[in-house]
Design an enzyme around this catalytic site. Sequence first.
Site, PDB file in Angstrom:
ATOM      1  N   ASN A  88      74.192  57.414 -58.191  1.00  0.00           N
ATOM      2  CA  ASN A  88      75.004  57.572 -59.405  1.00  0.00           C
ATOM      3  C   ASN A  88      75.901  56.369 -59.684  1.00  0.00           C
ATOM      4  OD1 ASN A  88      76.681  59.364 -61.403  1.00  0.00           O
ATOM      5  ND2 ASN A  88      78.173  58.575 -59.942  1.00  0.00           N
ATOM      6  N   TYR A 163      74.272  46.066 -68.742  1.00  0.00           N
ATOM      7  CA  TYR A 163      74.093  47.493 -68.449  1.00  0.00           C
ATOM      8  C   TYR A 163      72.698  47.961 -68.847  1.00  0.00           C
ATOM      9  CZ  TYR A 163      75.032  52.526 -68.375  1.00  0.00           C
ATOM     10  OH  TYR A 163      74.988  53.870 -68.115  1.00  0.00           O
ATOM     11  N   LYS A 167      69.777  49.038 -66.140  1.00  0.00           N
ATOM     12  CA  LYS A 167      69.343  50.445 -66.087  1.00  0.00           C
ATOM     13  C   LYS A 167      67.850  50.570 -66.430  1.00  0.00           C
ATOM     14  CE  LYS A 167      72.955  52.936 -64.860  1.00  0.00           C
ATOM     15  NZ  LYS A 167      72.955  53.972 -63.835  1.00  0.00           N
ATOM     16  N   THR A 198      84.002  60.077 -69.776  1.00  0.00           N
ATOM     17  CA  THR A 198      84.411  59.530 -68.475  1.00  0.00           C
ATOM     18  C   THR A 198      85.012  58.152 -68.740  1.00  0.00           C
ATOM     19  OG1 THR A 198      82.350  58.323 -68.107  1.00  0.00           O
ATOM     20  CG2 THR A 198      82.401  60.600 -67.316  1.00  0.00           C
TER      21      THR A 198
HETATM   22  N1  NAP Z   1      79.334  58.502 -69.062  1.00  0.00           N
HETATM   23  C1  NAP Z   1      78.274  58.333 -69.797  1.00  0.00           C
HETATM   24  O1  NAP Z   1      78.331  58.505 -71.029  1.00  0.00           O
HETATM   25  C2  NAP Z   1      76.956  57.940 -69.180  1.00  0.00           C
HETATM   26  C3  NAP Z   1      75.831  57.903 -70.025  1.00  0.00           C
HETATM   27  C4  NAP Z   1      74.601  57.580 -69.479  1.00  0.00           C
HETATM   28  C5  NAP Z   1      74.507  57.288 -68.129  1.00  0.00           C
HETATM   29  N2  NAP Z   1      75.624  57.324 -67.342  1.00  0.00           N
HETATM   30  C6  NAP Z   1      75.461  57.009 -65.924  1.00  0.00           C
HETATM   31  O2  NAP Z   1      76.049  58.039 -65.136  1.00  0.00           O
HETATM   32  C7  NAP Z   1      76.563  57.483 -63.919  1.00  0.00           C
HETATM   33  C8  NAP Z   1      78.019  57.871 -63.754  1.00  0.00           C
HETATM   34  O3  NAP Z   1      78.739  57.374 -64.869  1.00  0.00           O
HETATM   35  P1  NAP Z   1      80.255  57.789 -65.176  1.00  0.00           P
HETATM   36  O4  NAP Z   1      80.368  57.857 -66.636  1.00  0.00           O
HETATM   37  O5  NAP Z   1      80.649  58.919 -64.324  1.00  0.00           O
HETATM   38  O6  NAP Z   1      81.002  56.441 -64.697  1.00  0.00           O
HETATM   39  P2  NAP Z   1      82.456  56.221 -64.085  1.00  0.00           P
HETATM   40  O7  NAP Z   1      83.374  57.322 -64.469  1.00  0.00           O
HETATM   41  O8  NAP Z   1      82.806  54.802 -64.413  1.00  0.00           O
HETATM   42  O9  NAP Z   1      82.190  56.347 -62.504  1.00  0.00           O
HETATM   43  C9  NAP Z   1      81.386  55.421 -61.858  1.00  0.00           C
HETATM   44  C10 NAP Z   1      81.441  55.674 -60.373  1.00  0.00           C
HETATM   45  O10 NAP Z   1      80.677  54.642 -59.718  1.00  0.00           O
HETATM   46  C11 NAP Z   1      81.496  54.033 -58.735  1.00  0.00           C
HETATM   47  N3  NAP Z   1      81.097  52.657 -58.475  1.00  0.00           N
HETATM   48  C12 NAP Z   1      81.070  51.603 -59.320  1.00  0.00           C
HETATM   49  N4  NAP Z   1      80.693  50.498 -58.673  1.00  0.00           N
HETATM   50  C13 NAP Z   1      80.478  50.848 -57.378  1.00  0.00           C
HETATM   51  C14 NAP Z   1      80.089  50.150 -56.216  1.00  0.00           C
HETATM   52  N5  NAP Z   1      79.844  48.835 -56.248  1.00  0.00           N
HETATM   53  N6  NAP Z   1      79.947  50.843 -55.053  1.00  0.00           N
HETATM   54  C15 NAP Z   1      80.196  52.174 -55.016  1.00  0.00           C
HETATM   55  N7  NAP Z   1      80.602  52.885 -56.073  1.00  0.00           N
HETATM   56  C16 NAP Z   1      80.739  52.220 -57.245  1.00  0.00           C
HETATM   57  C17 NAP Z   1      82.903  54.149 -59.281  1.00  0.00           C
HETATM   58  O11 NAP Z   1      83.860  53.942 -58.257  1.00  0.00           O
HETATM   59  P3  NAP Z   1      85.364  53.425 -58.571  1.00  0.00           P
HETATM   60  O12 NAP Z   1      86.144  54.627 -59.018  1.00  0.00           O
HETATM   61  O13 NAP Z   1      85.793  52.878 -57.259  1.00  0.00           O
HETATM   62  O14 NAP Z   1      85.258  52.389 -59.654  1.00  0.00           O
HETATM   63  C18 NAP Z   1      82.855  55.578 -59.793  1.00  0.00           C
HETATM   64  O15 NAP Z   1      82.993  56.478 -58.731  1.00  0.00           O
HETATM   65  C19 NAP Z   1      76.333  55.982 -63.999  1.00  0.00           C
HETATM   66  O16 NAP Z   1      75.134  55.661 -63.316  1.00  0.00           O
HETATM   67  C20 NAP Z   1      76.158  55.742 -65.474  1.00  0.00           C
HETATM   68  O17 NAP Z   1      75.387  54.601 -65.747  1.00  0.00           O
HETATM   69  C21 NAP Z   1      76.844  57.640 -67.834  1.00  0.00           C
END
Ligand code: NAP
Length: 240
Positions: A88, A163, A167, A198
Amino acid sequence: MNTNKIALVTGANKGIGKEIARQLGQAGFTVLVGSRDVARGEVAVKELVAEGLDAIGIQLEVTDEASVRAAAERVGAAYGRLDVLINNAAIIPEGDDAVSRIGDGVLREAFETNVLGLVRVTQAFLPLLAEDARIVNLSTSLASFEQVGDPESRMSTVLTLGYNSSKAAVNMVTVMLANELRGTGILVNGADPGNCATDMGGWSAVRTPAQGAAVAVGLATLGADGPTGQVYAEEGRLAW
Ligand SMILES: NC(=O)c1ccc[n+]([C@@H]2O[C@H](COP(=O)([O-])OP(=O)(O)OC[C@H]3O[C@@H](n4cnc5c(N)ncnc54)[C@H](OP(=O)(O)O)[C@@H]3O)[C@@H](O)[C@H]2O)c1
């Protein structure tokens, strides 16, 4: 002895990852809450444990070989196997931009975390995977050639090459790993959570992290006859 199934979620200290951890915990898994920062991870673990879930923090920085290796060793020593791996953790790097403007450092940063990090984690945990394990890689409609290629789609207006292209590479990792593991009982799929509120998705997004997490959790709990090498969104298979 712990008879629960064991799941690891990377980047589970907040956002969709924390919600995936919560839903897997509610489904009876022991959930390993991956966090690059131990203190941030512990805050999430406390929250989940207070809800009665079996959650345990594990330090995991996906770009750091030693951190990933130590995490795999810890899981191997404690449980001897892993039933679900959710890749994730991901970033949209600061300065992510259109093809004409993006700096190569920014592009590299996106690939370091989103692709190399994901492959590093996957390789480290592969030897521990149970014979009916599930791997779920978080994807996005911004990695869909069909959607980004449609000038009428909102996806075509989002100018984040780092990004989107990293992806898209994750989708290829998903397909190729599914091919490698075909016939083993292990299923590998991508989950597009949709735009969720988020830090990454923006707080005005209409979908909740819990709604986004449900897509990944569905793929993490597929039956033996489930698909492999596909990317799913809530509406079904993503065209990509
Ligand atoms: N939110 C959306 O609308 C959306 C849409 C499509 C896909 N996604 C995908 O869903 C997933 C989660 O997204 P989210 O929205 O929950 O993002 P988020 O709130 O920014 O959370 C990202 C998480 O990844 C961690 N992370 C980042 N870089 C890292 C590293 N080098 N090593 C370990 N952990 C790391 C962050 O840790 P820190 O707290 O330490 O930064 C955080 O826990 C991602 O893969 C994203 O691409 C999200």
